[in-house]
Design a protein around this motif. Sequence first.
Motif, PDB file in Angstrom:
ATOM      1  N   UNK A 146       0.824  -1.150   0.002  1.00 20.19           N
ATOM      2  CA  UNK A 146       0.121   0.144   0.320  1.00 20.19           C
ATOM      3  C   UNK A 146       1.068   0.563   0.165  1.00 20.19           C
ATOM      4  N   UNK A 147       0.795   1.765  -1.049  1.00 21.94           N
ATOM      5  CA  UNK A 147       1.164   3.190  -0.906  1.00 21.94           C
ATOM      6  C   UNK A 147       0.812   4.325  -1.223  1.00 21.94           C
ATOM      7  N   UNK A 148       0.566   5.648  -0.596  1.00 20.32           N
ATOM      8  CA  UNK A 148       0.206   6.505  -0.034  1.00 20.32           C
ATOM      9  C   UNK A 148       0.499   7.641  -1.032  1.00 20.32           C
ATOM     10  N   UNK A 149       0.316   8.477  -2.099  1.00 16.85           N
ATOM     11  CA  UNK A 149       0.543   9.325  -2.601  1.00 16.85           C
ATOM     12  C   UNK A 149      -0.251  10.688  -2.547  1.00 16.85           C
ATOM     13  N   UNK A 150       0.915  11.853  -2.131  1.00 19.41           N
ATOM     14  CA  UNK A 150       0.283  13.201  -2.346  1.00 19.41           C
ATOM     15  C   UNK A 150       1.095  14.020  -3.115  1.00 19.41           C
ATOM     16  N   UNK A 151       0.876  14.451  -4.438  1.00 22.85           N
ATOM     17  CA  UNK A 151       1.824  15.064  -5.370  1.00 22.85           C
ATOM     18  C   UNK A 151       2.281  14.399  -5.585  1.00 22.85           C
ATOM     19  N   UNK A 152       3.978  14.779  -5.530  1.00 25.75           N
ATOM     20  CA  UNK A 152       5.150  14.119  -5.882  1.00 25.75           C
ATOM     21  C   UNK A 152       5.649  12.874  -4.680  1.00 25.75           C
ATOM     22  N   UNK A 153       5.678  13.395  -3.798  1.00 27.22           N
ATOM     23  CA  UNK A 153       5.680  12.905  -2.487  1.00 27.22           C
ATOM     24  C   UNK A 153       4.691  11.154  -2.140  1.00 27.22           C
TER      25      UNK A 153
END
Length: 243
Positions: free
Chosen positions: A12-19
């Motif tokens: 599970x990967x959470x993305x916020x913009x490029x982060x």
Amino acid sequence: MPPIIVAQQLGKTYRSGKIETHALRDATFTIDRGEFVAIVGPSGSGKSTLFYLLGGLTRATGGSVTIDGVDFSSLSDAERTRKRGQKIGFIFQRFNLLPTLTARGNVELAHSIADNGQPLDQNLLHHLAELLRIENRLDNRPSELSGGEQQRVAIARALITRPAIILADEPTGNLDTENSETVLEMLRHASKEMGQTVLMITHNPEAAAIADRILYVRDGRLHDAPPPPRESRKSLIGSLLAG
């Protein structure tokens, strides 16, 4: 008999913009039917993410998880919700009982939501109430119950649908020693006497020590090892939880 849970490179990967934040990375493991597994690790390690993935409460961004023969990774949100209600019982630290319903009403509601086509088994309800020592509290609302009684109602609610899997998130976190022991005894009973698979997140070394097996999560990675001898488990688990 095939395992009841099969995870393949689950992530599970959470993305916020490029982060990007990798909450869980490439977890591969199996869990057998009737097994009692404790999930331990420091705060922020990925334990809760694993819990949500195994419970079908969130969708994986990588890999797959099969629950009792059903690939949850391929289901729509509606299908996942229906299967979750049929196959999994949840026990949360904060009880999550509906305040307007009695203890009996909260348990009965869980059965109706499961929508498994079977009538409520009143004999099972009375059996669970007796085992959990709430038989005289079924007509009381949550505000009229102690914390220990509310947690025992929450356990009855989780078990009333006869789920194949019980997921317990810090089930003893808000309880005193006596009530904690009652909850753990009931989870052990569900595993060994009723054949249900129990996965329990806990920060309590004494609670984790009663499990058949321990999954340790750190920095989003899962480590699975045979449990040490029971007499040395608590000290080992305590060191793991300390990070």
